[in-house]
Design an enzyme around this catalytic site. Structure first.
Site, PDB file in Angstrom:
ATOM      1  N   LEU A  45     111.549  78.431  45.793  1.00 56.00           N
ATOM      2  CA  LEU A  45     111.257  78.589  44.361  1.00 56.00           C
ATOM      3  C   LEU A  45     111.401  77.221  43.720  1.00 56.00           C
ATOM      4  O   LEU A  45     112.334  76.483  44.055  1.00 56.00           O
ATOM      5  CB  LEU A  45     112.255  79.595  43.792  1.00 56.00           C
ATOM      6  CG  LEU A  45     112.526  79.716  42.287  1.00 56.00           C
ATOM      7  CD1 LEU A  45     113.122  81.095  41.982  1.00 56.00           C
ATOM      8  CD2 LEU A  45     113.421  78.631  41.720  1.00 56.00           C
ATOM      9  N   ASP A  47     109.763  75.363  39.726  1.00 57.49           N
ATOM     10  CA  ASP A  47     109.731  75.496  38.261  1.00 57.49           C
ATOM     11  C   ASP A  47     109.532  76.916  37.726  1.00 57.49           C
ATOM     12  O   ASP A  47     108.677  77.654  38.234  1.00 57.49           O
ATOM     13  CB  ASP A  47     108.568  74.690  37.677  1.00 57.49           C
ATOM     14  CG  ASP A  47     108.423  73.315  38.270  1.00 57.49           C
ATOM     15  OD1 ASP A  47     109.278  72.900  39.053  1.00 57.49           O
ATOM     16  OD2 ASP A  47     107.422  72.654  37.938  1.00 57.49           O
ATOM     17  N   ASP A 168     100.861  70.480  34.384  1.00 59.85           N
ATOM     18  CA  ASP A 168     101.895  71.285  33.728  1.00 59.85           C
ATOM     19  C   ASP A 168     101.621  71.546  32.244  1.00 59.85           C
ATOM     20  O   ASP A 168     102.447  71.243  31.373  1.00 59.85           O
ATOM     21  CB  ASP A 168     103.292  70.650  33.897  1.00 59.85           C
ATOM     22  CG  ASP A 168     103.609  70.240  35.326  1.00 59.85           C
ATOM     23  OD1 ASP A 168     103.004  70.831  36.252  1.00 59.85           O
ATOM     24  OD2 ASP A 168     104.442  69.341  35.536  1.00 59.85           O
TER      25      ASP A 168
HETATM   26  C1  FRU Z   1     107.900  69.893  38.989  1.00 53.54           C
HETATM   27  C2  FRU Z   1     106.547  69.946  39.672  1.00 53.54           C
HETATM   28  C3  FRU Z   1     105.423  70.057  38.673  1.00 53.54           C
HETATM   29  C4  FRU Z   1     104.327  70.680  39.485  1.00 53.54           C
HETATM   30  C5  FRU Z   1     105.104  71.647  40.353  1.00 53.54           C
HETATM   31  C6  FRU Z   1     104.524  71.865  41.718  1.00 53.54           C
HETATM   32  O1  FRU Z   1     108.928  70.295  39.817  1.00 53.54           O
HETATM   33  O2  FRU Z   1     106.366  68.825  40.511  1.00 53.54           O
HETATM   34  O3  FRU Z   1     105.059  68.839  38.077  1.00 53.54           O
HETATM   35  O4  FRU Z   1     103.388  71.343  38.690  1.00 53.54           O
HETATM   36  O5  FRU Z   1     106.402  71.117  40.473  1.00 53.54           O
HETATM   37  O6  FRU Z   1     105.233  72.864  42.385  1.00 53.54           O
END
Ligand code: FRU
Length: 489
Positions: A45, A47, A168
């Protein structure tokens, strides 16, 4: 085990049920499975994504690689809740199976629009030369929790001046318009945030880079978030590449915020104060907030960090989310408090009041591996006052106040199985107070400690053995009055 690229990008539908069952059984044998935190059934797991309130329920997704404790092909995993305490498992929310998200349904957010929940996320793709091409994509969830992706991305190109680290999207609504911030890297390898707007969540216009006073502050800003709270503008982001300095920026990557005036949409400029880390513990990254119908601003973070090995990796899973925290502003800083609903977890209570004079003491009922505890320490005339928990003869985790140095210190040097030791085993921060309250949420392999009603929080994974279940209270070189309540979970 070394993972090949092929193994990391293997889609879930190519994995047999036998293989999944074996992985599940390896995970289930792990002694560090959590009891009241959101954790993956198997795999990794990271974000929190799409945190939102829709049709009377909270929705929360997370970045998920199902097949082991590595960052591979990312899915969104979906949960919902009526109370932020008990979560229903809705399974996979987004599958990375299109040309525009073939190498991962990366992080993003969600917002209600015309009776549906719109998910805005980054589709990560790689070409034959393994060059990254990110797309910003939309998927729409209906009342029955059915999620349908649009055929085409809503933002397909990267504006001039930025690299392929462009991801993001966090969306919000203001004055009948939608806005989204996206984390970006300038071609000169510095991090920043760009702003888009839209009237329908489908057609997006690039407004530009948000001008801040942090022009050269790390090489990439991940997971940006913008919201207004108590009439001020708050930007949260996770900058990568800050050098450690004193007690600050001790983890591999940071995550924090600035508070200032509301974002000036015309000039796309933010006047703001200093950057503050959101959390002072060892394991916290990439948080996301939402607002609920009562107007509360609630934050959930990833209780983990990229590029660090964790003791559960060999059991085929890694990481969990933090408990939800309600945000408010006090003296120019964010205050974080565990949401009130968590009191529903409290079972049998134990309370004690005592004056401790240059001693370490234990009390009946004060043991356990999963509990909440509030410890107020007043009339401090000792040099240090604090708590040792998850203790046995060999192990202990310590949180204490150094009244001379005026610092709160979390020490996981003897917390059990090592984790991230290259980055040190102590975290601390300055707190100038006469009285100290520690509120601890202890789960099988984690602790979240709210200091003085949330002026600072220390969030950390710890990996003690199951029989390290003691709790001790101490005051050294002097006395202090202790009052503690503990609830079994
Ligand atoms: C942050 C990140 C985000 C990306 C995601 C990929 O932890 O690197 O920038 O969208 O995780 O899992």
């Amino acid at each position: 085990m070394e993972w090949t690229r092929q193994q990391r990008y293997r889609p879930l539908n190519e994995v047999s049920s036998t293989e999944l069952a074996e992985l599940q059984s390896t995970v289930n044998q792990c002694e560090w499975r959590q009891t009241f935190h959101i954790q993956p059934n198997t795999g990794l797991l990271n974000d929190p994504n799409g945190f939102s309130y829709f049709n009377g329920e909270y929705h929360l997704f997370y970045q998920w690689f199902p097949l082991g404790a590595v960052h591979g092909l990312k899915y969104w995993y979906h949960l919902k809740s009526k109370d932020l305490v008990y979560w229903d498992d809705l399974g996979v929310g987004l599958t990375p199976d299109s040309d525009f998200d073939s190498h991962g349904a990366y992080s993003g957010s969600a917002i209600e629009h015309q009776g549906k929940l719109y998910l805005l996320y980054t589709g990560n793709t790689r070409d034959d030369n393994w060059v990254r091409h990110p797309y910003q994509c939309v998927a729409i969830m209906d009342d029955d929790y059915q999620i349908t992706k649009l055929d085409k991305p809503v933002i397909s190109s990267i504006p001039e001046g930025y690299t392929d680290h462009f991801r993001d999207p966090k969306v919000w609504k203001q004055d009948d318009q939608y806005y989204a911030v996206i984390g970006a890297q300038r071609v000169n390898q510095t991090g920043c945030i760009v702003l888009y707007n839209s009237t329908n969540l489908l057609d997006w216009t690039f407004i530009g880079e948000i001008e801040t006073e942090m022009d050269s502050f790390g090489f990439m800003w991940e997971c940006p978030d913008y919201f207004e709270l108590e009439n001020q503008g708050v930007v949260i982001f996770s900058p990568q590449g800050l050098a450690a300095s004193g007690d600050q920026y001790q983890n591999i990557y940071q995550s924090g915020y600035v508070i200032g005036e509301k974002l000036d949409m015309q000039q796309n400029k933010l006047r703001h104060g200093d950057f503050h880390e959101l959390d002072r513990g060892f394991d916290f990254y990439a948080p996301q907030t939402t607002v609920d119908p009562s107007g509360r601003r609630i934050l959930v973070g990833w209780m983990g960090l990229p590029e660090i090995a964790y003791p559960t990796d060999s059991n085929g899973w890694a990481h969990c989310l933090t408990l939800p925290r309600e945000l408010s502003i006090q003296n120019g800083k964010l205050l974080q408090q565990p949401v009130k609903e968590l009191e529903a977890l409290r079972q049998q209570a134990h309370t004690v009041k005592d004056t401790i004079v240059n001693a370490t003491k234990v009390y009946e009922g004060f043991t356990g591996t999963t509990y909440e505890m509030i410890c107020e320490i007043n009339s401090i005339d000792a040099q240090t006052v604090g708590i040792e928990f998850r203790t046995s003869e060999q192990e202990k985790t310590m949180i204490y106040y150094d009244a001379i140095g005026k610092k709160v210190v979390l020490d996981r040097t003897n917390s059990g199985q090592e984790v991230g030791v290259d980055y040190g085993t102590i975290r601390q921060c300055a707190i100038d107070a006469n009285n100290i309250t520690f509120q601890l949420f202890v789960d099988v392999s984690s602790v979240e400690i709210f200091i003085n009603d949330g002026i600072e929080v220390f969030t950390s994974r710890i990996f003690p053995s199951q029989n390290s279940d003691g709790i001790r209270f101490f005051a050294s070189a002097g006395s202090a009055e202790f009052q503690m309540s503990k609830w079994d979970y």
